[in-house]
Design an enzyme around this catalytic site. Structure first.
Site, PDB file in Angstrom:
ATOM      1  CE1 TYR A  95       9.900   0.137  -1.740  1.00  0.00           C
ATOM      2  CE2 TYR A  95      10.933  -0.718  -3.610  1.00  0.00           C
ATOM      3  CZ  TYR A  95      10.285  -1.336  -2.263  1.00  0.00           C
ATOM      4  OH  TYR A  95       9.203  -2.423  -2.604  1.00  0.00           O
TER       5      TYR A  95
ATOM      6  CB  THR B 223       9.556  -7.734   4.968  1.00  0.00           C
ATOM      7  OG1 THR B 223       8.301  -7.320   4.941  1.00  0.00           O
ATOM      8  CG2 THR B 223       9.834  -7.604   6.116  1.00  0.00           C
ATOM      9  CG  ASP B 224       7.356  -6.275  -0.569  1.00  0.00           C
ATOM     10  OD1 ASP B 224       8.194  -5.564  -0.268  1.00  0.00           O
ATOM     11  OD2 ASP B 224       6.056  -6.704  -0.878  1.00  0.00           O
TER      12      ASP B 224
ATOM     13  CB  SER C 285      -1.448   0.614  -2.690  1.00  0.00           C
ATOM     14  OG  SER C 285      -0.379  -0.346  -2.006  1.00  0.00           O
TER      15      SER C 285
ATOM     16  CG  ASP D  61       2.358  -2.230  -2.137  1.00  0.00           C
ATOM     17  OD1 ASP D  61       2.505  -3.264  -1.283  1.00  0.00           O
ATOM     18  OD2 ASP D  61       2.553  -1.356  -2.641  1.00  0.00           O
TER      19      ASP D  61
ATOM     20  CB  SER E 230      -7.742   9.825 -15.329  1.00  0.00           C
ATOM     21  OG  SER E 230      -7.704   9.981 -14.209  1.00  0.00           O
TER      22      SER E 230
HETATM   23  C1  GLA Z   1       6.376  -0.099  -1.026  1.00  0.00           C
HETATM   24  C2  GLA Z   1       6.206  -1.732  -2.107  1.00  0.00           C
HETATM   25  C3  GLA Z   1       6.031  -2.865  -1.791  1.00  0.00           C
HETATM   26  C4  GLA Z   1       6.653  -2.914  -0.180  1.00  0.00           C
HETATM   27  C5  GLA Z   1       5.984  -1.984   0.290  1.00  0.00           C
HETATM   28  C6  GLA Z   1       7.293  -1.817   1.514  1.00  0.00           C
HETATM   29  O1  GLA Z   1       4.139  -0.147  -0.946  1.00  0.00           O
HETATM   30  O2  GLA Z   1       5.597  -1.491  -3.513  1.00  0.00           O
HETATM   31  O3  GLA Z   1       6.172  -3.786  -2.610  1.00  0.00           O
HETATM   32  O4  GLA Z   1       7.945  -3.361  -0.305  1.00  0.00           O
HETATM   33  O5  GLA Z   1       6.326  -0.623  -0.219  1.00  0.00           O
HETATM   34  O6  GLA Z   1       6.743  -2.726   2.950  1.00  0.00           O
END
Ligand code: GLA
Length: 384
Positions: A221, A35-36, A124, A171, A67
């Site tokens: 995505y 949704t973002d 994330s 995120d 790393s």
């Molecule tokens: C990933 C993206 C976010 C968001 C989610 C799904 O985490 O980085 O910005 O779109 O997917 O909600």
């Protein structure tokens, strides 16, 4: 995460000197997925797993980055043409470039970093890395003049411009703005946000990691985002004010049914419903109505699986097990294509559910899901 561990590796790799240590978390999201970037709402919180980095300016124009987890070392300069090939180093490079674009005079530095947020599990890890460095460079080279909203946007722009993922802001926002014990309802269009204390009496929030690795960058995505934009473009002919699917209704979607592909239609249907679900969940939480929260989570899973098509067999299986066990709410979390389910479980059901999920998953897929209890924690910070 262990400060002494990061420090000992930094000292070992960089001639015994020490620097400053910074950390940023990964995130969960209770509801509001995909949704973002549609200008809608999300409902994430930062977690007690993240990235930690030690950094010391080195008086040169070179970044020397180690790393710790991958035992890999990369050096790069700071001009646009100096982008490293190694994917983890591109995140750090991207953050440097985005901070420079915002007027921060980033100079060379030595750095070592490590993390305990699982990679590719939908929690994330990349946002945690970006926020760590955005926060650190702002502190070391920018007199903390870049505000927190912009720090989140630095991470997002890094994904867009250096990592090939056209992600939304959720995120990075959660990683920067996280607050212990609270979820954040964020309006991704205005960036207005509100903290919701989240301590569900009698319930636990637990993640089950399918250990199927997702590849967000793998164009799927970005393709979802394009579908949403195609539907918006069709709606705009009659409704010029529609900037995002956030502005759209199911009636408007019906109107363009003949003009968009069946696939794009399903994607938009999911998003319009999902934006409303976030608001419904917030209302339910204020009433302490966890049954409704859980029911909405199942609806989200169904939408992500059947309409948005970002689930996978293993995640659907874990979702089915949750339902069979009487778990209050369960759904795939994050971008999808692998990673975790997030589950809202009554305390008394917890042990039986985890045992059953592990046994059934191992019987079917020959491996165990990983189990992470969620502790909602603070956002990006300087440790010392
Ligand atoms: C990933 C993206 C976010 C968001 C989610 C799904 O985490 O980085 O910005 O779109 O997917 O909600």
């Amino acid at each position: 995460m262990d400060i002494e561990f990061v420090r000992s590796r930094f000292i070992k790799h960089f001639d015994g000197q020490t620097g400053n240590i910074y950390a940023s978390p990964g995130r969960i999201n209770l509801i509001g997925e995909h949704t973002d970037y549609n200008g809608g709402y999300v409902f994430p919180g930062a977690i007690d797993k993240g990235m930690m980095a030690e950094i010391r300016p080195n008086g040169t124009d070179k970044v020397r980055a180690y790393s710790i987890d991958m035992k890999d070392y990369v050096e790069f300069r700071l001009k646009e043409e100096d982008a490293p090939r190694t994917s983890w180093a591109r995140y750090i490079f991207g953050v440097c470039r985005e901070m420079i674009k915002r007027g921060v005079d980033v100079k060379g530095f030595n750095t070592a970093f490590a993390g305990d947020v699982p990679l590719g599990a939908g929690m994330s890890s990349s946002a945690a890395l970006e926020s760590t460095y955005a926060y650190a460079l702002n502190d070391l080279f920018g007199d903390n003049k870049v505000d927190k909203f912009e720090l989140a946007k630095v991470g997002q722009a890094t994904e867009h411009n250096y990592c090939g993922v056209n992600c939304g802001i959720m995120d990075q926002f959660a990683s920067v703005f996280g607050k212990a014990g609270s979820l954040i309802r964020l309006d991704c269009r205005s960036l207005e946000y509100q903290y919701f204390p989240f301590k569900p009496e009698g319930y636990r929030l637990v993640l089950l990691d399918s250990v199927v690795k997702h590849e967000l960058a793998s164009s799927a995505y970005n393709k979802r985002r394009q579908s949403c934009e195609a539907v918006v473009a069709a709606m705009q002919k009659k409704h010029p004010h529609v900037e995002f699917l956030r502005d759209a209704s199911m009636e408007m979607l019906q109107e363009v049914k003949g003009e968009v592909s069946a696939e794009d239609y399903m994607r938009a249907e999911y998003v319009i419903e999902e934006i409303q679900r976030v608001l419904d969940v917030c209302d339910a939480l204020e009433r302490g109505d966890y049954e409704t929260v859980g029911q909405k989570m199942y609806e989200t899973h169904h939408g992500m699986s059947k309409l948005y098509e970002v689930s996978c067999e293993e995640l659907d299986f874990l979702n089915d097990i949750a339902r069979e066990c009487g778990v209050t709410g369960s759904r795939v979390m994050g971008g999808g294509f692998g990673g975790c389910t997030i589950n809202l479980v009554k305390n008394e059901l917890y042990d039986a559910f985890i045992t059953r999920a592990k046994e059934a998953y191992r019987a079917k897929y020959g491996k165990l899901p990983k189990v992470y209890d969620v502790v909602i924690s603070d956002g990006a910070r300087k440790i010392c």
